[in-house]
Design a protein around this motif. Structure first.
Motif, PDB file in Angstrom:
ATOM      1  N   ALA A 120      -1.834   3.912  -1.456  1.00 59.45           N
ATOM      2  CA  ALA A 120      -3.361   3.261  -1.286  1.00 59.45           C
ATOM      3  C   ALA A 120      -3.859   3.864   0.266  1.00 59.45           C
ATOM      4  N   SER A 121      -4.827   4.182   0.177  1.00 61.52           N
ATOM      5  CA  SER A 121      -5.331   4.859   1.521  1.00 61.52           C
ATOM      6  C   SER A 121      -5.746   3.733   2.360  1.00 61.52           C
ATOM      7  N   ALA A 158      -9.247  -3.048   3.912  1.00 63.86           N
ATOM      8  CA  ALA A 158     -10.104  -3.799   3.013  1.00 63.86           C
ATOM      9  C   ALA A 158      -9.314  -5.092   2.452  1.00 63.86           C
ATOM     10  N   GLU A 159      -8.132  -4.835   1.814  1.00 61.38           N
ATOM     11  CA  GLU A 159      -7.108  -5.706   1.213  1.00 61.38           C
ATOM     12  C   GLU A 159      -6.722  -6.733   2.305  1.00 61.38           C
ATOM     13  N   ALA A 178       0.774  -1.244   0.045  1.00 62.47           N
ATOM     14  CA  ALA A 178       0.049   0.036  -0.031  1.00 62.47           C
ATOM     15  C   ALA A 178       0.779   1.365  -0.054  1.00 62.47           C
ATOM     16  N   ASP A 211      -8.407   3.117   4.118  1.00 54.79           N
ATOM     17  CA  ASP A 211      -9.515   2.169   3.969  1.00 54.79           C
ATOM     18  C   ASP A 211      -9.170   1.142   2.941  1.00 54.79           C
ATOM     19  N   ASP A 212      -8.518   1.340   1.627  1.00 61.26           N
ATOM     20  CA  ASP A 212      -8.226   0.415   0.604  1.00 61.26           C
ATOM     21  C   ASP A 212      -7.291  -0.590   1.457  1.00 61.26           C
ATOM     22  N   ARG A 213      -6.368  -0.158   2.262  1.00 56.72           N
ATOM     23  CA  ARG A 213      -5.247  -1.044   2.791  1.00 56.72           C
ATOM     24  C   ARG A 213      -6.028  -1.902   3.739  1.00 56.72           C
TER      25      ARG A 213
END
Length: 52
Positions: free
Chosen positions: A34-35, A41-42, A29, A37-39
């Motif tokens: 990456a944000s 979620a992953e 990330a 939130d994206d991190r």
């Protein structure tokens, strides 16, 4: 991290596995910008995959 560990316990994953996933996603990330939130979620997505 506490929330992830509770989620992991529900999936039957141990803390070492969660930390490994968390650190790997964190490195990726950071490189991708990456944000948070994206991190997260992953991380959850990989935890679900590891539990199968």
């Amino acid at each position: 991290m506490r929330g992830l560990l509770r989620f992991a316990r529900g999936l039957g994953l141990d803390e070492a596995t969660v930390r490994e996933i968390y650190e790997a996603v964190g490195r990726e990330a950071a490189e991708a910008g990456a944000s948070d939130d994206d991190r997260m979620a992953e991380v959850r997505k990989r935890m679900l995959a590891a539990a199968r």
